[in-house]
Scaffold this active site. Structure first.
Site, PDB file in Angstrom:
ATOM      1  CB  CYS A 129      -1.959   7.457   1.198  1.00 15.48           C
ATOM      2  SG  CYS A 129      -3.620   6.666   1.783  1.00 15.48           S
ATOM      3  CD  GLU A 147      -2.996  -1.213   0.150  1.00 16.88           C
ATOM      4  OE1 GLU A 147      -3.310  -0.189  -0.226  1.00 16.88           O
ATOM      5  OE2 GLU A 147      -3.707  -2.359   0.095  1.00 16.88           O
TER       6      GLU A 147
HETATM    7  P1  NAD Z   1       7.892   5.015   5.128  1.00 19.53           P
HETATM    8  O1  NAD Z   1       7.939   4.064   3.928  1.00 19.53           O
HETATM    9  O2  NAD Z   1       9.068   5.873   5.360  1.00 19.53           O
HETATM   10  O3  NAD Z   1       7.822   4.058   6.360  1.00 19.53           O
HETATM   11  C1  NAD Z   1       6.597   3.131   6.538  1.00 19.53           C
HETATM   12  C2  NAD Z   1       7.077   1.941   7.680  1.00 19.53           C
HETATM   13  O4  NAD Z   1       8.359   1.339   6.769  1.00 19.53           O
HETATM   14  C3  NAD Z   1       7.775   2.613   8.815  1.00 19.53           C
HETATM   15  O5  NAD Z   1       7.038   1.579   9.763  1.00 19.53           O
HETATM   16  C4  NAD Z   1       9.056   2.148   8.682  1.00 19.53           C
HETATM   17  O6  NAD Z   1       9.830   2.056  10.104  1.00 19.53           O
HETATM   18  C5  NAD Z   1       9.262   1.242   7.939  1.00 19.53           C
HETATM   19  N1  NAD Z   1      10.669   1.105   7.075  1.00 19.53           N
HETATM   20  C6  NAD Z   1      11.269   2.180   7.017  1.00 19.53           C
HETATM   21  N2  NAD Z   1      12.459   1.703   6.118  1.00 19.53           N
HETATM   22  C7  NAD Z   1      12.304   0.449   5.917  1.00 19.53           C
HETATM   23  C8  NAD Z   1      13.009  -0.720   5.319  1.00 19.53           C
HETATM   24  N3  NAD Z   1      14.138  -0.401   4.712  1.00 19.53           N
HETATM   25  N4  NAD Z   1      12.357  -2.123   5.304  1.00 19.53           N
HETATM   26  C9  NAD Z   1      11.248  -2.062   6.055  1.00 19.53           C
HETATM   27  N5  NAD Z   1      10.684  -1.329   6.610  1.00 19.53           N
HETATM   28  C10 NAD Z   1      11.055  -0.084   6.485  1.00 19.53           C
HETATM   29  O7  NAD Z   1       6.631   5.646   5.006  1.00 19.53           O
HETATM   30  P2  NAD Z   1       5.947   6.691   5.723  1.00 19.53           P
HETATM   31  O8  NAD Z   1       6.863   8.111   5.760  1.00 19.53           O
HETATM   32  O9  NAD Z   1       5.833   6.334   7.232  1.00 19.53           O
HETATM   33  O10 NAD Z   1       4.537   6.985   5.241  1.00 19.53           O
HETATM   34  C11 NAD Z   1       4.330   7.833   4.328  1.00 19.53           C
HETATM   35  C12 NAD Z   1       4.307   7.193   3.058  1.00 19.53           C
HETATM   36  O11 NAD Z   1       3.106   6.185   3.037  1.00 19.53           O
HETATM   37  C13 NAD Z   1       3.656   8.127   1.919  1.00 19.53           C
HETATM   38  O12 NAD Z   1       4.289   7.664   0.654  1.00 19.53           O
HETATM   39  C14 NAD Z   1       1.918   7.680   1.778  1.00 19.53           C
HETATM   40  O13 NAD Z   1       1.436   8.229   0.328  1.00 19.53           O
HETATM   41  C15 NAD Z   1       2.060   6.216   1.962  1.00 19.53           C
HETATM   42  N6  NAD Z   1       0.931   5.674   2.592  1.00 19.53           N
HETATM   43  C16 NAD Z   1       0.026   4.662   1.675  1.00 19.53           C
HETATM   44  C17 NAD Z   1      -1.047   4.553   2.224  1.00 19.53           C
HETATM   45  C18 NAD Z   1      -1.854   3.387   1.349  1.00 19.53           C
HETATM   46  O14 NAD Z   1      -2.888   2.916   1.942  1.00 19.53           O
HETATM   47  N7  NAD Z   1      -1.559   3.182   0.212  1.00 19.53           N
HETATM   48  C19 NAD Z   1      -1.627   4.874   3.354  1.00 19.53           C
HETATM   49  C20 NAD Z   1      -0.907   5.773   4.121  1.00 19.53           C
HETATM   50  C21 NAD Z   1       0.531   6.019   3.566  1.00 19.53           C
END
Ligand code: NAD
Length: 475
Positions: free
Chosen positions: A255, A221
């Site tokens: 998002c 997602e």
């Molecule tokens: P992010 O990708 O930075 O982090 C998300 C999660 O991934 C966190 O728990 C983080 O600790 C973990 N993470 C970070 N690096 C990682 C790695 N190398 N391997 C595995 N896990 C890792 O995202 P964010 O800044 O927390 O959220 C914002 C983003 O999420 C935006 O792009 C937004 O559009 C997207 N988002 C999508 C949806 C959807 O339903 N499609 C919903 C909400 C947010």
């Protein structure tokens, strides 16, 4: 139940051992229908009892989060999902008859829905409760055990999620793992039976690579730039109102927020005036206004300020709603801002904005506007504002997006049976409602052979009869 919240985890449990423990328990006894219903009921009761703690934790993590936004988008949607799942779970779990190729009658076919095992869930910070707990609800409904990693950028909410889950589920059914990106990387390298990741497209790529080595199936997602497209004869004031709601909710940190707007160039200035008026009506003040959500942290705020500077340096005209009420905001405030016709090279047009900045681009023809959208990554959400049925049909047949809402913004996310999921760079797979149950189940086809059947005809030495039958069927 204990309401003293936000205690730090003693020390993060070892990941592989935790997965082994959850898997062993699942293999000993899979949650049946009664267990799943009881778990989900207890989860709903616990969420209701801790509603205020959830509101407080998220607000503390954000600096300030509007109470209505937390109740609507973190608490209510989660409770609604639980209610919907509980209402339908028995019928979703029932094996479904599947038609059999008449050549094989009188055999019969069915699809049975089996839990996968242990599901990993990784959540982001922007709706830190909902985006952790709704996937958990769907995975539990399907009969799985769950390991959940919430975001490190909402530490109070993550600690609360850990405590609430510990109060509802035995430790060998659900485990919450707190930690940063390095923990996320180790977590997503575990051999789960399914992994659902919500977060950025950049991290999504790493998650899929990590899961590939275990052949762990993923639901991703992700994010991206979700356009709003206003048709030439659409009521500009209405579009401006609905786009303002979608952009301002959670300070644009959604998002599926409308990322940028395409508007007929002759109506561009009228739209901008109507949008800023809609913003001013919603947020007459910013700093001292409890309805205004802060940008989550200084890092995100600096990023947005840098992107504004980048646009200014490129000569982009900017209009801002920045009333000064003489108070100090409790967190980071970025004033709602319109960027007029930014070039494609500007940072705001290169990456997902995730904040209250709104690029507005004028277009000459509908085809040109569609071509602009089609020339970019497939969006997570798409918002056409159009009342011309034929043109709308053409638009909906053309743009491939994760989800669409016509003549409004965001509300598609709250529908139980409009599955959530992106396409291409905005993600893969779906959840919510029945689709969530299916995502976390193996839909196992089962064929029941009849006592009397014609399969002996296919055994060599092949008879004249089978040769004739096959000649006839393939003629
Ligand atoms: P992010 O990708 O930075 O982090 C998300 C999660 O991934 C966190 O728990 C983080 O600790 C973990 N993470 C970070 N690096 C990682 C790695 N190398 N391997 C595995 N896990 C890792 O995202 P964010 O800044 O927390 O959220 C914002 C983003 O999420 C935006 O792009 C937004 O559009 C997207 N988002 C999508 C949806 C959807 O339903 N499609 C919903 C909400 C947010």
């Amino acid at each position: 139940m204990d309401t003293a919240l936000h205690r730090p985890a003693a020390s993060p449990p070892p990941l592989a051992e935790t997965l082994d423990r959850l898997r062993a328990a699942w293999q000993r006894q899979r949650p049946d229908h009664a267990q799943r219903m009881a778990d989900l009921d207890q989860l709903a009761v616990t969420i209701r009892a801790h509603r205020e703690s959830i509101v407080e934790a998220i607000s503390a993590d954000f600096g300030r989060r509007a109470r209505v936004e937390t109740l609507a988008a973190d608490v209510m949607v989660t409770l609604e999902e639980i209610k919907h799942v509980r209402r339908h779970l028995r019928s979703w779990m029932k094996p479904k008859r599947a038609p059999i190729n008449p050549l094989f009658l009188p055999a019969r076919g069915e699809i049975r829905y089996l839990p996968l095992g242990v599901v990993g869930i990784v959540a982001p910070w922007n709706y830190p409760f909902q985006l952790a707990i709704i996937p958990l609800v769907d995975a539990i409904a399907a009969g799985n055990h769950v390991m959940l990693k919430p975001s490190e950028f909402t530490p109070r909410t993550s600690a609360l999620i850990r405590e609430l889950c510990a109060a509802v589920f035995p430790a060998d059914r659900v485990a919450v793992i707190e930690g940063d990106a390095s923990v996320g990387a180790a977590f997503t390298a575990l051999p789960f039976d399914h992994l659902l990741f919500t977060g950025s497209t950049a991290v999504g790529r790493k998650v899929m690579a990590a899961a590939a080595s275990n052949l762990t199936p993923v639901t991703l997602e992700l994010g991206g730039k979700s356009p709003a497209l206003i048709a030439p004869d659409y009521d500009i004031a209405h579009a401006a109102e609905r786009i303002a709601t979608g952009k301002l909710f959670n300070a644009g940190q959604t998002c599926v927020a409308p990322d940028y707007v395409l508007v007929p160039e002759t109506q561009r200035d009228a739209f901008i005036s109507a949008y800023l008026a809609a913003v001013a009506k919603r947020h007459p003040q910013l700093a001292g206004n409890s309805d205004v959500t802060c940008v989550i942290n200084p890092r995100q705020a600096s990023r947005l300020r840098e992107w504004l500077d980048d646009a200014r340096q490129r000569g982009v005209a900017i209009r801002q709603h920045a009333p000064d009420d003489g108070t100090q905001a409790p967190g980071e405030i970025i004033p709602p801002t319109v960027l007029i016709d930014p070039p494609d090279e500007a940072r705001v047009m290169q990456e997902e904005i995730f904040g209250p900045l709104l690029p507005v681009k004028g277009y000459r023809t509908h085809e040109e506007a569609l071509a602009y959208i089609l020339g970019r990554d497939r969006p997570l959400a798409f918002y056409p504002f159009d009342r011309d049925r034929d043109r709308l049909e053409r638009t909906l047949d053309t743009v491939v997006a994760g989800s669409v809402c016509v003549n409004d913004t965001l509300i598609q996310f709250g529908q139980h049976e409009l599955p959530i999921g992106g396409v291409g760079a905005s993600g893969m797979g779906h959840y919510h409602g029945h689709q969530g149950f299916l995502t976390f189940s193996k839909a196992m086809p089962v064929m029941h052979q009849a006592r009397l059947n014609g399969m002996g005809l296919f055994d060599p030495p092949y008879s004249k009869l089978i040769k004739r039958v096959l000649d006839f069927l393939t003629r």
